[in-house]
Scaffold this active site. Structure first.
Site, PDB file in Angstrom:
ATOM      1  N   SER A 134      -6.974  -0.424  -1.655  1.00 38.56           N
ATOM      2  CA  SER A 134      -7.222  -0.520  -3.090  1.00 38.56           C
ATOM      3  C   SER A 134      -7.513  -1.970  -3.436  1.00 38.56           C
ATOM      4  O   SER A 134      -7.100  -2.892  -2.719  1.00 38.56           O
ATOM      5  CB  SER A 134      -5.983  -0.049  -3.859  1.00 38.56           C
ATOM      6  OG  SER A 134      -6.065  -0.369  -5.232  1.00 38.56           O
ATOM      7  N   TYR A 147       3.063  -1.067  -6.433  1.00 36.76           N
ATOM      8  CA  TYR A 147       1.831  -0.591  -5.803  1.00 36.76           C
ATOM      9  C   TYR A 147       1.056  -1.748  -5.196  1.00 36.76           C
ATOM     10  O   TYR A 147       0.534  -1.657  -4.077  1.00 36.76           O
ATOM     11  CB  TYR A 147       0.984   0.139  -6.850  1.00 36.76           C
ATOM     12  CG  TYR A 147      -0.260   0.788  -6.306  1.00 36.76           C
ATOM     13  CD1 TYR A 147      -0.188   1.753  -5.301  1.00 36.76           C
ATOM     14  CD2 TYR A 147      -1.520   0.465  -6.816  1.00 36.76           C
ATOM     15  CE1 TYR A 147      -1.333   2.364  -4.812  1.00 36.76           C
ATOM     16  CE2 TYR A 147      -2.661   1.068  -6.339  1.00 36.76           C
ATOM     17  CZ  TYR A 147      -2.570   2.021  -5.336  1.00 36.76           C
ATOM     18  OH  TYR A 147      -3.714   2.624  -4.850  1.00 36.76           O
TER      19      TYR A 147
END
Length: 248
Positions: A134, A147
């Site tokens: 990501s 995250y």
């Protein structure tokens, strides 16, 4: 005989789209995920193979490796897609259970599957490991600490693995999507449909799962001497993790 690709987290979103795209490219796709009904239905659609697998389970991952080895012997592609985000708390208020879950799935789950399937990838003589990370693994943003930390760890593991496999017939590819609208990611993270919708509010064209699948397919169908180290994908409306153009 079709080359074989394994896709984790293949029951929905980017994983399901990637499975479909790789099947269209001529791969026999092994779909690995927890939701058995979904991967069986998709495997039937694609003439693939469904293997129930929770990447946080040593037993499940060992069973996946055994199923691949017994059926195919070697594989050409592994797409480490299983992962996810949970919560949007500040670091000060972050829940240890949320952080632990994200690290276990995104980092240790990827590690388990990679270790288990690396022998079959190397035995093919032309293996490719694709890490779906990501843009959270490249930069920080408020409310994303857990995250961001997990994806930074996954990105670090990817670069390290590429160094360690240098000289062996396995290339390591990292794909870092930014804002991707799927049916579940934001909903699972925030636990509320209204909050999930606000993530994409005013963004006319966020990425969709098929955009990421297209990037995966392109990288693994290059001549094997070509290693695409990293692709960063964002919608045109997103200039960074924290700058997004919205039409409201």
């Amino acid at each position: 005989m079709r080359p074989t690709a394994v896709v984790t987290g293949a029951s929905s979103g980017i994983g399901a789209a990637t499975a479909r795209r790789l099947a269209a490219e001529g791969f026999h796709v092994v779909l690995a995920a927890r939701r058995v009904d979904r991967i069986k239905a998709l495997a039937d659609e694609l003439d693939g193979t469904a293997v129930p697998c929770d990447v946080t389970s040593d037993t499940d991952v060992a069973a996946l490796a055994a199923a691949v080895g017994d059926t195919f012997g070697t594989i050409e592609v592994l797409v480490n897609n299983a992962g996810g985000a949970f919560g949007a708390d500040t670091v000060q208020n972050g829940k240890l259970t949320d952080w632990s879950w994200m690290y276990e799935v995104n980092v240790l789950g990827t590690l388990r599957v990679t270790q288990a399937l690396l022998p079959a990838l190397e035995a093919s003589g032309r293996g490719s490991i694709v890490m779906i990370s990501s843009t959270a693994g490249l930069d920080v943003y408020e409310g994303g600490g857990g995250y961001v930390a997990a994806k930074h760890a996954q990105t670090a593991m990817t670069g390290t693995l590429r160094l360690e496999l240098c000289g062996r017939p396995v290339r390591v590819i990292e794909i870092d999507p930014g804002m991707v609208r799927t049916e579940e990611f934001a909903l699972n993270r925030l636990g509320d449909q209204e909050k999930a919708a606000k993530v994409y509010a005013g963004v006319e064209h966020p990425l969709v799962a098929e955009d990421v699948a297209d990037a995966v397919a392109w990288t693994v169908t290059r001549p094997h001497h070509v290693n695409v180290d990293r692709i960063v994908l964002r919608p045109i409306a997103q200039a960074s993790n924290y700058k997004v153009h919205r039409v409201l």
